[in-house]
Design a protein around this motif. Structure first.
Motif: not given
Length: 362
Positions: A41-49, A314-323
């Motif tokens: 789920s993209g915790g701080s310090g984790t790079e996600k796509t 959308a964040l919780a589902s992985g559709q976006i990461t905030g990038k």
């Protein structure tokens, strides 16, 4: 404004004192998401796509944390957010402190982590005071969205901004200048001294005043009502009594402008001192119609919450990461492209006056 959204039956979860205590006690027995969830789920310090084609997860638990639980404006925002979550087959709720102090939200964040929420949507009282708790939430796999008043950039993934901050600040100076004929002393009645959104707007207001066309306007004081109705009322009274030749008050807070209007409407200053800023039509209607206020501005707060609710899901589902550059699909609001530092903008505010205020109901 989305008429179909307003027509939809909403069941915003209003938290009473007894219910809040029960929720806090229940939260103490909750579990937290593990490290696997944090990596998912993209915790701080984790790079996600991001996966824009990923479906929104059903059954998401998303909590909305306003500056204070009794703030009418943020209650409307959270109502729109809860409606969005329910539209996506999740469960939304609103919890929060009874005061807007800097650290008052931290215990609620910790409890929401213990309750294993999928996302926290917060209007931060202080961007730094809430940062450690929000970072801990992200480390545990909880999506974090800020709205209205931002948290520290590294303590959330997305900031849903009601409008461009520069436009909000500069437009308020333009409004007040038009109403006082371009000259005179003005004061600002803000919320709390640490409010991110208020301080950003005020900086742009001050910068706007450096332009040659405003050379005859003097900002003499910035007062703080702490987003408390009674204190804002008292601060208005103090401003008018301590600055006899004050021409106008600009209050970029819905609590402040309505409290100031209530004081001015029954005082000798009515019709002599201009009041403008940011307010809701339902709060300000009587003061526009009785001549206390000529015009003010705001965006649709329900739409702001709706957008934040979709962003959280959308964040919780992985559709976006905030990038920057990612696209959020926001239901009836359409699509929004994420900007720098994870910012998503709702749109420009509307100016309300006697000609159009009865067209709005929020």
């Amino acid at each position: 404004m989305i008429t179909s959204l307003q027509r939809r039956k909403r069941a915003a979860l209003a938290v009473t004192s007894a219910g809040l205590v029960a929720a806090l006690i229940a939260g103490c027995g909750g579990t937290t998401k593990g490290s696997d969830a944090a990596s998912d789920s993209g915790g701080s310090g984790t790079e996600k796509t991001a996966d824009p084609n990923a479906p929104i997860k059903e059954g998401l638990k998303i909590a909305f944390l306003p500056k204070e639980i009794d703030n009418p404006y943020e209650n409307i925002v959270d109502k729109g957010g809860i409606a969005a979550v329910e539209e996506l087959k999740g469960t939304g709720k609103e919890v929060g402190p009874s005061d807007a102090s800097a650290s008052s939200q931290v215990s609620y964040i910790n409890t929401l982590v213990q309750q294993n929420q999928d996302a926290i949507v917060i209007a931060a009282n202080d961007p730094n005071a809430v940062a450690p708790a929000l970072k801990d939430a992200m480390d545990k796999g909880i999506a974090v969205v800020s709205y209205d008043s931002d948290a520290a950039v590294d303590a959330r993934q997305v900031f849903v901004n009601q409008a461009d901050s520069e436009d909000i600040g500069r437009s308020q100076i333009k409004m007040v200048s038009e109403q006082i004929g371009g000259k005179g002393k003005i004061a600002i009645l803000s919320a709390t001294p640490n409010a991110t959104n208020q301080n950003t707007w005020i900086e742009y207001m001050k910068d706007e005043l450096t332009k040659p066309e405003y050379k005859d306007i003097q900002l003499v004081k910035v007062a703080y009502g702490d987003d408390d109705d009674q204190k804002s009322f008292q601060e208005t009274q103090a401003l008018l009594k301590s600055i006899p030749d004050l021409k106008a008050i600009v209050s970029p807070t819905t609590v402040g402008i309505s409290a100031a209007a209530r004081y001015i409407s029954s005082s000798p200053y009515k019709g002599k001192v201009v009041l403008t800023g940011l307010g809701t039509p339902n709060q300000m209607r009587q003061f526009v119609k009785d001549g206390t206020v000529k015009e003010f501005a705001l965006w649709d707060p329900e739409q702001l919450g709706y957008l934040a609710g979709y962003a959280a899901a959308a964040l919780a589902s992985g559709q976006i990461t905030g990038k920057e550059g990612e696209v959020l699909k926001a239901g009836e609001l359409g699509e929004r492209t994420i900007g720098k530092n994870g910012e998503i903008i709702l749109g420009p505010p509307t100016v309300f006056n006697a000609d159009n205020i009865d067209d709005y109901n929020f």
